[in-house]
Design a protein around this motif. Sequence first.
Motif, short mmCIF file in Angstrom:
data_model
loop_
_atom_site.label_atom_id
_atom_site.label_comp_id
_atom_site.label_asym_id
_atom_site.label_seq_id
_atom_site.Cartn_x
_atom_site.Cartn_y
_atom_site.Cartn_z
N ILE A 44 52.47 25.17 -1.75
CA ILE A 44 53.68 25.05 -0.93
C ILE A 44 54.77 24.34 -1.72
O ILE A 44 55.92 24.80 -1.76
CB ILE A 44 53.37 24.28 0.38
CG1 ILE A 44 52.48 25.13 1.29
CG2 ILE A 44 54.66 23.88 1.09
CD1 ILE A 44 51.88 24.37 2.46
N GLU A 45 54.43 23.24 -2.34
CA GLU A 45 55.44 22.47 -3.06
C GLU A 45 55.93 23.17 -4.32
O GLU A 45 57.08 23.03 -4.70
CB GLU A 45 54.93 21.05 -3.34
CG GLU A 45 55.12 20.15 -2.15
CD GLU A 45 53.85 19.59 -1.53
OE1 GLU A 45 52.82 19.52 -2.23
OE2 GLU A 45 53.90 19.21 -0.36
N SER A 46 55.08 23.98 -4.94
CA SER A 46 55.54 24.73 -6.12
C SER A 46 56.56 25.79 -5.69
O SER A 46 57.53 26.05 -6.42
CB SER A 46 54.37 25.37 -6.86
OG SER A 46 53.71 26.33 -6.07
N LYS A 47 56.39 26.35 -4.50
CA LYS A 47 57.39 27.31 -3.99
C LYS A 47 58.72 26.61 -3.71
O LYS A 47 59.78 27.18 -3.93
CB LYS A 47 56.87 27.99 -2.72
CG LYS A 47 55.76 28.97 -3.00
CD LYS A 47 55.18 29.58 -1.75
CE LYS A 47 54.00 30.46 -2.12
NZ LYS A 47 53.21 30.84 -0.96
N ARG A 48 58.65 25.37 -3.26
CA ARG A 48 59.88 24.59 -3.04
C ARG A 48 60.64 24.39 -4.35
O ARG A 48 61.86 24.48 -4.38
CB ARG A 48 59.56 23.22 -2.42
CG ARG A 48 59.19 23.28 -0.99
CD ARG A 48 58.99 21.87 -0.46
NE ARG A 48 58.62 21.93 0.93
CZ ARG A 48 58.05 20.94 1.58
NH1 ARG A 48 57.81 19.80 0.97
NH2 ARG A 48 57.74 21.06 2.85
N VAL A 49 59.89 24.09 -5.41
CA VAL A 49 60.54 23.90 -6.71
C VAL A 49 61.24 25.19 -7.12
O VAL A 49 62.40 25.17 -7.55
CB VAL A 49 59.53 23.45 -7.79
CG1 VAL A 49 60.18 23.40 -9.16
CG2 VAL A 49 58.93 22.09 -7.44
N ALA A 133 66.99 28.65 2.36
CA ALA A 133 65.85 29.41 1.83
C ALA A 133 64.52 28.78 2.25
O ALA A 133 63.52 29.49 2.40
CB ALA A 133 65.94 29.48 0.30
N SER A 134 64.52 27.48 2.48
CA SER A 134 63.31 26.78 2.93
C SER A 134 63.08 26.95 4.43
O SER A 134 62.09 26.46 4.96
CB SER A 134 63.43 25.28 2.62
OG SER A 134 63.57 25.07 1.24
N ARG A 135 64.03 27.62 5.08
CA ARG A 135 63.96 27.90 6.52
C ARG A 135 63.95 26.65 7.38
O ARG A 135 63.26 26.56 8.40
CB ARG A 135 62.76 28.79 6.84
CG ARG A 135 62.84 30.13 6.17
CD ARG A 135 61.65 30.97 6.48
NE ARG A 135 61.79 32.25 5.78
CZ ARG A 135 61.36 33.38 6.26
NH1 ARG A 135 60.77 33.42 7.42
NH2 ARG A 135 61.51 34.48 5.58
N ILE A 136 64.70 25.67 6.93
CA ILE A 136 64.85 24.45 7.71
C ILE A 136 65.96 24.71 8.73
O ILE A 136 67.04 25.15 8.35
CB ILE A 136 65.19 23.25 6.81
CG1 ILE A 136 64.00 22.99 5.87
CG2 ILE A 136 65.54 22.01 7.63
CD1 ILE A 136 64.24 21.95 4.81
#
Length: 156
Positions: A44-49, A133-136
């Motif tokens: 999940i966090e690698s996708k955020r990067v 893009a993070s859908r927040i």
Amino acid sequence: MVIDVVNNTKCIVQSDLYQGIVREIKSLIPIKIRPSYEDVFANIESKRVLLSGLSFEDVSDTLLNDRAGIITYSTAKFTKNHNVDCEQEGYKDSESEGSVDFGEYSQGFLLANVLEYVLAKKDLLQLEEYIKASRIPNAKAYTKEIVDLVFSSSGK
């Protein structure tokens, strides 16, 4: 390539520098963090990067060169989001009367904070695109919150 991104994410989160900052944050706020860093969180966090458009070098440089800013931003964000009044010297531990339990965070919480922090200082449009893009939800409002916290905590 995806495996490299996940491995780089794990390397940063498990680094002594990163873990030292996490320990410092834990001494300042009542945050509970999972003791291990599972692959699902690394994915999940690698996708955020990737979504952020930042490099692992950007993240590492920020951890190394703006430690105080990251700690201040992270504690301010937690305090705001959880409406916690932390004393300057620390907080009451979970054994104390009247304490509140917020659940456990992934060890990657700091990485997410670093991404927001760097983007807020670097490029507001890129920050807003990352948030979208993070859908927040309410991306514009959340972007403004981040910027307000970053610049009020950095004194600029």
